[in-house]
Design a protein around this motif. Structure first.
Motif, PDB file in Angstrom:
ATOM      1  N   LYS A   1      49.252  30.983 -69.277  1.00 50.82           N
ATOM      2  CA  LYS A   1      49.184  31.799 -68.059  1.00 50.82           C
ATOM      3  C   LYS A   1      49.878  31.124 -66.873  1.00 50.82           C
ATOM      4  O   LYS A   1      50.184  31.784 -65.871  1.00 50.82           O
ATOM      5  N   THR A   2      50.162  29.814 -66.972  1.00 43.53           N
ATOM      6  CA  THR A   2      50.875  29.110 -65.898  1.00 43.53           C
ATOM      7  C   THR A   2      52.391  29.162 -66.095  1.00 43.53           C
ATOM      8  O   THR A   2      53.128  28.666 -65.241  1.00 43.53           O
ATOM      9  N   TYR A   3      52.836  29.732 -67.207  1.00 41.79           N
ATOM     10  CA  TYR A   3      54.267  29.774 -67.526  1.00 41.79           C
ATOM     11  C   TYR A   3      54.969  30.931 -66.806  1.00 41.79           C
ATOM     12  O   TYR A   3      54.358  31.970 -66.534  1.00 41.79           O
ATOM     13  N   SER A   4      56.252  30.754 -66.566  1.00 39.03           N
ATOM     14  CA  SER A   4      57.090  31.858 -66.078  1.00 39.03           C
ATOM     15  C   SER A   4      57.347  32.828 -67.227  1.00 39.03           C
ATOM     16  O   SER A   4      57.096  32.516 -68.410  1.00 39.03           O
ATOM     17  N   GLY A   5      57.873  33.999 -66.898  1.00 43.40           N
ATOM     18  CA  GLY A   5      58.190  34.986 -67.935  1.00 43.40           C
ATOM     19  C   GLY A   5      59.178  34.460 -68.952  1.00 43.40           C
ATOM     20  O   GLY A   5      59.028  34.697 -70.157  1.00 43.40           O
ATOM     21  N   GLY A   6      60.176  33.718 -68.479  1.00 40.41           N
ATOM     22  CA  GLY A   6      61.177  33.170 -69.397  1.00 40.41           C
ATOM     23  C   GLY A   6      60.595  32.123 -70.333  1.00 40.41           C
ATOM     24  O   GLY A   6      60.960  32.053 -71.516  1.00 40.41           O
TER      25      GLY A   6
ATOM     26  N   VAL B   1      65.643  34.841 -91.725  1.00 40.67           N
ATOM     27  CA  VAL B   1      66.164  35.884 -90.830  1.00 40.67           C
ATOM     28  C   VAL B   1      65.256  35.961 -89.608  1.00 40.67           C
ATOM     29  O   VAL B   1      64.028  35.938 -89.731  1.00 40.67           O
ATOM     30  N   LEU B   2      65.870  36.055 -88.419  1.00 45.43           N
ATOM     31  CA  LEU B   2      65.109  36.222 -87.185  1.00 45.43           C
ATOM     32  C   LEU B   2      65.423  37.596 -86.593  1.00 45.43           C
ATOM     33  O   LEU B   2      66.582  37.917 -86.327  1.00 45.43           O
ATOM     34  N   LEU B   3      64.388  38.412 -86.397  1.00 43.55           N
ATOM     35  CA  LEU B   3      64.526  39.725 -85.780  1.00 43.55           C
ATOM     36  C   LEU B   3      64.124  39.602 -84.316  1.00 43.55           C
ATOM     37  O   LEU B   3      62.990  39.238 -84.005  1.00 43.55           O
ATOM     38  N   MET B   4      65.046  39.924 -83.405  1.00 45.21           N
ATOM     39  CA  MET B   4      64.786  39.753 -81.978  1.00 45.21           C
ATOM     40  C   MET B   4      64.937  41.106 -81.270  1.00 45.21           C
ATOM     41  O   MET B   4      66.039  41.671 -81.217  1.00 45.21           O
ATOM     42  N   ASP B   5      63.828  41.602 -80.727  1.00 44.59           N
ATOM     43  CA  ASP B   5      63.820  42.915 -80.099  1.00 44.59           C
ATOM     44  C   ASP B   5      63.815  42.782 -78.576  1.00 44.59           C
ATOM     45  O   ASP B   5      62.788  42.485 -77.976  1.00 44.59           O
ATOM     46  N   GLU B   6      64.998  42.957 -77.972  1.00 43.33           N
ATOM     47  CA  GLU B   6      65.153  42.888 -76.513  1.00 43.33           C
ATOM     48  C   GLU B   6      64.457  41.639 -75.939  1.00 43.33           C
ATOM     49  O   GLU B   6      63.574  41.742 -75.075  1.00 43.33           O
ATOM     50  N   PRO B   7      64.844  40.443 -76.388  1.00 36.82           N
ATOM     51  CA  PRO B   7      64.093  39.237 -76.019  1.00 36.82           C
ATOM     52  C   PRO B   7      64.273  38.782 -74.574  1.00 36.82           C
ATOM     53  O   PRO B   7      63.594  37.841 -74.148  1.00 36.82           O
ATOM     54  N   THR B   8      65.174  39.425 -73.811  1.00 36.87           N
ATOM     55  CA  THR B   8      65.392  38.974 -72.429  1.00 36.87           C
ATOM     56  C   THR B   8      64.895  39.981 -71.398  1.00 36.87           C
ATOM     57  O   THR B   8      65.193  39.844 -70.210  1.00 36.87           O
ATOM     58  N   VAL B   9      64.130  40.982 -71.825  1.00 39.70           N
ATOM     59  CA  VAL B   9      63.641  42.004 -70.897  1.00 39.70           C
ATOM     60  C   VAL B   9      62.738  41.380 -69.841  1.00 39.70           C
ATOM     61  O   VAL B   9      61.827  40.618 -70.149  1.00 39.70           O
ATOM     62  N   GLY B  10      63.041  41.666 -68.584  1.00 39.72           N
ATOM     63  CA  GLY B  10      62.152  41.277 -67.490  1.00 39.72           C
ATOM     64  C   GLY B  10      62.192  39.832 -67.089  1.00 39.72           C
ATOM     65  O   GLY B  10      61.242  39.348 -66.453  1.00 39.72           O
ATOM     66  N   ILE B  11      63.256  39.104 -67.416  1.00 39.58           N
ATOM     67  CA  ILE B  11      63.319  37.694 -67.014  1.00 39.58           C
ATOM     68  C   ILE B  11      64.538  37.445 -66.140  1.00 39.58           C
ATOM     69  O   ILE B  11      65.483  38.236 -66.116  1.00 39.58           O
ATOM     70  N   ASP B  12      64.535  36.346 -65.427  1.00 41.16           N
ATOM     71  CA  ASP B  12      65.600  36.029 -64.480  1.00 41.16           C
ATOM     72  C   ASP B  12      66.843  35.522 -65.222  1.00 41.16           C
ATOM     73  O   ASP B  12      66.768  35.110 -66.396  1.00 41.16           O
ATOM     74  N   PRO B  13      68.021  35.552 -64.548  1.00 41.86           N
ATOM     75  CA  PRO B  13      69.280  35.143 -65.199  1.00 41.86           C
ATOM     76  C   PRO B  13      69.271  33.737 -65.774  1.00 41.86           C
ATOM     77  O   PRO B  13      69.844  33.493 -66.832  1.00 41.86           O
TER      78      PRO B  13
ATOM     79  N   SER C   1      66.668  32.005 -66.944  1.00 35.54           N
ATOM     80  CA  SER C   1      65.870  32.013 -68.177  1.00 35.54           C
ATOM     81  C   SER C   1      66.609  32.728 -69.302  1.00 35.54           C
ATOM     82  O   SER C   1      66.548  32.314 -70.462  1.00 35.54           O
ATOM     83  N   ARG C   2      67.311  33.794 -68.945  1.00 40.01           N
ATOM     84  CA  ARG C   2      68.088  34.533 -69.943  1.00 40.01           C
ATOM     85  C   ARG C   2      69.144  33.627 -70.565  1.00 40.01           C
ATOM     86  O   ARG C   2      69.322  33.603 -71.786  1.00 40.01           O
ATOM     87  N   ASN C   3      69.820  32.865 -69.721  1.00 38.40           N
ATOM     88  CA  ASN C   3      70.858  31.968 -70.234  1.00 38.40           C
ATOM     89  C   ASN C   3      70.262  30.890 -71.128  1.00 38.40           C
ATOM     90  O   ASN C   3      70.868  30.507 -72.138  1.00 38.40           O
ATOM     91  N   HIS C   4      69.063  30.405 -70.796  1.00 44.19           N
ATOM     92  CA  HIS C   4      68.404  29.394 -71.626  1.00 44.19           C
ATOM     93  C   HIS C   4      68.080  29.978 -73.004  1.00 44.19           C
ATOM     94  O   HIS C   4      68.251  29.307 -74.026  1.00 44.19           O
ATOM     95  N   ILE C   5      67.647  31.224 -73.030  1.00 46.93           N
ATOM     96  CA  ILE C   5      67.350  31.882 -74.315  1.00 46.93           C
ATOM     97  C   ILE C   5      68.631  32.051 -75.127  1.00 46.93           C
ATOM     98  O   ILE C   5      68.641  31.849 -76.349  1.00 46.93           O
ATOM     99  N   PHE C   6      69.729  32.401 -74.465  1.00 44.66           N
ATOM    100  CA  PHE C   6      71.011  32.505 -75.173  1.00 44.66           C
ATOM    101  C   PHE C   6      71.369  31.180 -75.835  1.00 44.66           C
ATOM    102  O   PHE C   6      71.844  31.152 -76.979  1.00 44.66           O
ATOM    103  N   GLU C   7      71.158  30.086 -75.116  1.00 41.89           N
ATOM    104  CA  GLU C   7      71.484  28.768 -75.664  1.00 41.89           C
ATOM    105  C   GLU C   7      70.615  28.453 -76.876  1.00 41.89           C
ATOM    106  O   GLU C   7      71.092  27.852 -77.857  1.00 41.89           O
ATOM    107  N   VAL C   8      69.337  28.841 -76.824  1.00 45.72           N
ATOM    108  CA  VAL C   8      68.450  28.642 -77.976  1.00 45.72           C
ATOM    109  C   VAL C   8      68.950  29.444 -79.170  1.00 45.72           C
ATOM    110  O   VAL C   8      69.011  28.937 -80.307  1.00 45.72           O
TER     111      VAL C   8
END
Length: 306
Positions: free
Chosen positions: A131-136, A153-165, A167-174
């Motif tokens: 609960k102390t974490y950011s959305g990203g 296989v990894l199924l990813m359904d809109e994994p960047t919805v509602g997060i800041d740019p 955090s989105r870029n960090h997810i892309f790197e992952v």
């Protein structure tokens, strides 16, 4: 590696997924690109065994889903649109919980959690409550939970919805790091810039049907011109669009007071003259190279985010 053949699903007589087929090679990132409600999530829900299929066949490594759901689940990791974490537990305890559900032995699970938390950049926050974490950060723990059992296989359904740019870029790197390790990924989104960055091949989906699929370069060949002109007007009526279309004989798509014309810059002067003749007040002109958004617009007559 992945074979989806003639997949269909209906709700109350309406086909949410209509005879969808695609194949994905090992190590690919395959994008499902389409607007909200196009059927992307329904496809992933059937592939993850959450929903039964009405028709069609789903195979991973020659293992067919029907009749083999338990074995099939071991092959796939699922990152849902909604965050599936316990807010009052730490990230570490959340991962222990999900790892136990997979039946991963304790020692192996601890090692997996350490490795995955290090990879997603949250090892130093593992004891903090979710609960102390950011959305990203929550999104990254969601991804971590899907990786615990080492899926193919990894199924990813809109994994960047509602997060800041950021955090989105960090997810892309992952995602890119996971793919470099050989993981096959199916990625759904309605953001064309995401699939342009991440995906080897893309299926464009609308109203439950795949209307085109291929590499970005292959999809670009489906439209007659590699450029478009976008005009914004002070006011634009359907009658004026019809009249302009008769004058220009070019494909045009209207969205409120904006008109996208499939044409090259060579025709710009002709377009401006025709607009002046109809007393259309142009507020802005943009020249656009072909991209996935304009391809979708050309194939469906709709914006991706309508």
């Amino acid at each position: 590696m992945i074979h989806v053949t003639n997949l269909s699903k209906s709700y109350s007589g309406v086909k949410a997924v209509n005879n969808v087929s695609f194949e994905i090679a090992k190590g690919e990132i395959f994008g499902l690109l389409g607007p909200n409600g196009a059927g992307k999530s329904t496809i992933l829900n059937m592939m993850s065994t959450v929903l039964p299929t009405d028709e069609g066949i789903i195979k991973v490594d020659d293992l067919q889903l029907n009749g083999n759901a338990k074995k099939f689940k071991q092959l796939i990791g699922v990152v849902p649109q909604e965050i599936s974490l316990y807010e009052e537990l730490s990230a570490y305890d959340n991962l222990v919980f999900w790892g136990n559900l997979y039946g991963i032995p304790s020692k192996e699970l601890k090692e997996r959690i350490h490795t995955i938390l290090e990879m997603i950049g949250l090892l130093d926050r593992k004891k903090d409550l979710v609960k102390t974490y950011s959305g990203g950060m929550k999104r990254r723990i969601n991804i971590a939970a899907a990786l615990l059992h080492n899926p193919k296989v990894l199924l990813m359904d809109e994994p960047t919805v509602g997060i800041d740019p950021q955090s989105r870029n960090h997810i892309f790197e992952v995602i890119e790091a996971l793919n470099k390790q050989g993981l096959t990924i199916i990625y759904t989104t309605h953001y064309m810039e995401e699939v342009e960055r991440l995906c080897n091949r893309i299926a464009i989906i609308d109203s439950g049907k795949i209307i085109a699929q291929g590499t970005q370069e292959e999809l670009k060949q489906l439209v007659p011109t590699q450029e478009s002109i976008q005009l914004e007007f002070a006011l634009l009526s359907e009658n004026q669009v019809t009249q302009l279309g008769e004058k220009l004989n070019l494909r045009m798509i209207q969205r409120e007071n904006t008109l996208t014309i499939e044409s090259s810059v060579k025709e710009l002067s002709q377009i401006i003259i025709a607009c002046n003749e109809l007393n259309l007040a142009i507020k802005d002109i943009q020249l656009q190279k072909i991209n996935l958004e304009t391809i979708f617009l050309s194939l469906t007559g709709k914006q991706l985010r309508d």
